[in-house]
Write an enzyme that holds these catalytic residues in place. Sequence first.
Site, PDB file in Angstrom:
ATOM      1  N   LEU A  65       0.826  -1.211   0.000  1.00 39.77           N
ATOM      2  CA  LEU A  65       0.000   0.000   0.000  1.00 39.77           C
ATOM      3  C   LEU A  65       0.858   1.258   0.000  1.00 39.77           C
ATOM      4  O   LEU A  65       2.051   1.210   0.327  1.00 39.77           O
ATOM      5  CB  LEU A  65      -0.920  -0.035   1.225  1.00 39.77           C
ATOM      6  CG  LEU A  65      -1.924  -1.199   1.226  1.00 39.77           C
ATOM      7  CD1 LEU A  65      -2.531  -1.404   2.612  1.00 39.77           C
ATOM      8  CD2 LEU A  65      -3.009  -0.971   0.178  1.00 39.77           C
ATOM      9  N   PRO A  66       0.252   2.419  -0.335  1.00 38.90           N
ATOM     10  CA  PRO A  66       1.058   3.625  -0.555  1.00 38.90           C
ATOM     11  C   PRO A  66       1.738   4.244   0.674  1.00 38.90           C
ATOM     12  O   PRO A  66       2.867   4.702   0.550  1.00 38.90           O
ATOM     13  CB  PRO A  66       0.039   4.630  -1.127  1.00 38.90           C
ATOM     14  CG  PRO A  66      -1.066   3.795  -1.662  1.00 38.90           C
ATOM     15  CD  PRO A  66      -1.133   2.584  -0.791  1.00 38.90           C
ATOM     16  N   THR A  96       6.340   0.533   1.720  1.00 42.81           N
ATOM     17  CA  THR A  96       7.393   1.356   2.330  1.00 42.81           C
ATOM     18  C   THR A  96       6.704   2.393   3.216  1.00 42.81           C
ATOM     19  O   THR A  96       6.037   3.301   2.714  1.00 42.81           O
ATOM     20  CB  THR A  96       8.213   2.092   1.254  1.00 42.81           C
ATOM     21  OG1 THR A  96       8.783   1.124   0.375  1.00 42.81           O
ATOM     22  CG2 THR A  96       9.319   2.920   1.894  1.00 42.81           C
ATOM     23  N   LYS A 171      15.305  -0.046   4.664  1.00 47.28           N
ATOM     24  CA  LYS A 171      14.773   0.457   3.389  1.00 47.28           C
ATOM     25  C   LYS A 171      14.954   1.987   3.303  1.00 47.28           C
ATOM     26  O   LYS A 171      15.361   2.524   2.263  1.00 47.28           O
ATOM     27  CB  LYS A 171      13.293   0.076   3.304  1.00 47.28           C
ATOM     28  CG  LYS A 171      12.511   0.700   2.182  1.00 47.28           C
ATOM     29  CD  LYS A 171      12.820   0.077   0.844  1.00 47.28           C
ATOM     30  CE  LYS A 171      12.028   0.733  -0.276  1.00 47.28           C
ATOM     31  NZ  LYS A 171      12.593   0.460  -1.586  1.00 47.28           N
ATOM     32  N   LYS A 246       8.468  10.878  -0.868  1.00 49.92           N
ATOM     33  CA  LYS A 246       7.840  10.314   0.345  1.00 49.92           C
ATOM     34  C   LYS A 246       8.894   9.619   1.216  1.00 49.92           C
ATOM     35  O   LYS A 246       8.966   9.834   2.424  1.00 49.92           O
ATOM     36  CB  LYS A 246       6.753   9.301  -0.041  1.00 49.92           C
ATOM     37  CG  LYS A 246       6.161   8.571   1.159  1.00 49.92           C
ATOM     38  CD  LYS A 246       5.354   7.339   0.773  1.00 49.92           C
ATOM     39  CE  LYS A 246       6.233   6.138   0.463  1.00 49.92           C
ATOM     40  NZ  LYS A 246       5.516   4.863   0.371  1.00 49.92           N
TER      41      LYS A 246
HETATM   42  P1  NAD Z   1       0.722   2.018  -6.507  1.00 47.12           P
HETATM   43  O1  NAD Z   1       0.122   3.333  -6.183  1.00 47.12           O
HETATM   44  O2  NAD Z   1       0.887   1.616  -7.923  1.00 47.12           O
HETATM   45  O3  NAD Z   1      -0.132   0.843  -5.767  1.00 47.12           O
HETATM   46  C1  NAD Z   1      -0.756   0.970  -4.528  1.00 47.12           C
HETATM   47  C2  NAD Z   1      -2.128   0.341  -4.642  1.00 47.12           C
HETATM   48  O4  NAD Z   1      -2.778   0.356  -3.362  1.00 47.12           O
HETATM   49  C3  NAD Z   1      -3.056   1.090  -5.618  1.00 47.12           C
HETATM   50  O5  NAD Z   1      -3.542   0.199  -6.601  1.00 47.12           O
HETATM   51  C4  NAD Z   1      -4.159   1.617  -4.719  1.00 47.12           C
HETATM   52  O6  NAD Z   1      -5.428   1.694  -5.364  1.00 47.12           O
HETATM   53  C5  NAD Z   1      -4.160   0.597  -3.606  1.00 47.12           C
HETATM   54  N1  NAD Z   1      -4.797   1.047  -2.380  1.00 47.12           N
HETATM   55  C6  NAD Z   1      -4.736   2.256  -1.790  1.00 47.12           C
HETATM   56  N2  NAD Z   1      -5.474   2.274  -0.670  1.00 47.12           N
HETATM   57  C7  NAD Z   1      -6.012   1.035  -0.553  1.00 47.12           C
HETATM   58  C8  NAD Z   1      -6.852   0.424   0.413  1.00 47.12           C
HETATM   59  N3  NAD Z   1      -7.290   1.078   1.492  1.00 47.12           N
HETATM   60  N4  NAD Z   1      -7.229  -0.857   0.218  1.00 47.12           N
HETATM   61  C9  NAD Z   1      -6.804  -1.552  -0.886  1.00 47.12           C
HETATM   62  N5  NAD Z   1      -5.992  -1.022  -1.821  1.00 47.12           N
HETATM   63  C10 NAD Z   1      -5.591   0.250  -1.654  1.00 47.12           C
HETATM   64  O7  NAD Z   1       2.116   1.972  -5.741  1.00 47.12           O
HETATM   65  P2  NAD Z   1       3.310   0.925  -5.948  1.00 47.12           P
HETATM   66  O8  NAD Z   1       4.322   1.513  -6.860  1.00 47.12           O
HETATM   67  O9  NAD Z   1       2.741  -0.425  -6.215  1.00 47.12           O
HETATM   68  O10 NAD Z   1       3.946   0.990  -4.486  1.00 47.12           O
HETATM   69  C11 NAD Z   1       3.367   0.313  -3.381  1.00 47.12           C
HETATM   70  C12 NAD Z   1       4.311   0.422  -2.193  1.00 47.12           C
HETATM   71  O11 NAD Z   1       5.584  -0.149  -2.564  1.00 47.12           O
HETATM   72  C13 NAD Z   1       4.610   1.877  -1.768  1.00 47.12           C
HETATM   73  O12 NAD Z   1       4.691   1.928  -0.370  1.00 47.12           O
HETATM   74  C14 NAD Z   1       5.959   2.183  -2.435  1.00 47.12           C
HETATM   75  O13 NAD Z   1       6.681   3.183  -1.748  1.00 47.12           O
HETATM   76  C15 NAD Z   1       6.619   0.822  -2.357  1.00 47.12           C
HETATM   77  N6  NAD Z   1       7.654   0.580  -3.380  1.00 47.12           N
HETATM   78  C16 NAD Z   1       7.447   0.924  -4.692  1.00 47.12           C
HETATM   79  C17 NAD Z   1       8.454   0.677  -5.624  1.00 47.12           C
HETATM   80  C18 NAD Z   1       8.271   1.040  -7.084  1.00 47.12           C
HETATM   81  O14 NAD Z   1       9.266   0.979  -7.855  1.00 47.12           O
HETATM   82  N7  NAD Z   1       7.085   1.389  -7.541  1.00 47.12           N
HETATM   83  C19 NAD Z   1       9.668   0.080  -5.236  1.00 47.12           C
HETATM   84  C20 NAD Z   1       9.833  -0.290  -3.901  1.00 47.12           C
HETATM   85  C21 NAD Z   1       8.823  -0.034  -2.980  1.00 47.12           C
END
Ligand code: NAD
Length: 301
Positions: A65-66, A96, A171, A246
């Site tokens: 999740l975000p 994260t 991280k 973030k």
């Molecule tokens: P993203 O925004 O693509 O995905 C997050 C998902 O969570 C979205 O589909 C959103 O609709 C969903 N969501 C939000 N609130 C919700 C809820 N209450 N219930 C159910 N679903 C919900 O983000 P991402 O890139 O997949 O990143 C996710 C996490 O991983 C973040 O914390 C980010 O910092 C971390 N991360 C991302 C990357 C990257 O390269 N994108 C790399 C390492 C870590």
Amino acid sequence: MISVGFIGIGNMGSPMVLNLLKAGHAVTVFDVNDAAYSQLMDAGVAVANSALEAAVGVDVVITMLPNDKIVGEMYLGEHGLIAHLDTRPLLIDCSTVSAEIARKVFQVALEKGFAFIDAPVSGGVMGARDGTLSFMVGGEKSVVEDASIILHAMGKRIFHAGQSGAGQIAKMCNNMLAAVLMAGTAEALALGSRNGVDPRALTEIINHSTGRNFMSEKWNPWPGVLSDAPSSHNYQGGFQVALMAKDLGLAMSNAQAHGATIPLGALVRNLLMLHQSQSEGAAKLDLSSIQLLFAPSLKAV
Ligand code: NAD
């Protein structure tokens, strides 16, 4: 076969789910955004109508999740998992977020008889797709061992960083260093270019000299230096500027709370905020687009 409830199937979550399925596990997914399901069409997942429904009766719950607020509400909120689950699945948060929220969820989970670990990832969307993520895990050693079979289905390396919250600390430190390296590489390439040195030649020299780093070698911010890097594709894909901002915000709050100083991390966060305010849409571009701040003429590329 392990049954998994997976909540949050965005850029990272969806490919992680596909790898769980590939490893033979049964996955039920939930996301608040209907569009998120598009990557999993015909993949063989069960779709739940709520997070709770995805988590009922499974062996393991994974959240991706975000941010802190959403993770806090998911586990600890009035309608959260911990208050409403009758069963006791292993809870794994791969988002994260801050070490504080990880420890808070761990504590409440423990009191209610749940095992919880923080397991943020490194490797980005490509690592999620290829199943080569690194997991940095905080929690009890025995729980980390229990989780390892499921984590190995999505990644290559599992590091037990220490007690609850330690995965998030690892991280946070890694991402802060990555951001500093990216900004430094972009600054050096812009200075060289301003002096008429071809960034490709300069990169070749840096990569055989003391300035060599992951960004210069594998994630080069100058367009055209690496054909498969986001910089050569209008900074699309990769790791969003907003997500790195973030992460650096988490580092700044943590440093303030612990009396630590992170002048470089704070500087790079400010550069990313400036970048977002100066280039429309920059928040969603790859981190390497910080190059545009140092070499504005590249905007035309
Ligand atoms: P993203 O925004 O693509 O995905 C997050 C998902 O969570 C979205 O589909 C959103 O609709 C969903 N969501 C939000 N609130 C919700 C809820 N209450 N219930 C159910 N679903 C919900 O983000 P991402 O890139 O997949 O990143 C996710 C996490 O991983 C973040 O914390 C980010 O910092 C971390 N991360 C991302 C990357 C990257 O390269 N994108 C790399 C390492 C870590």
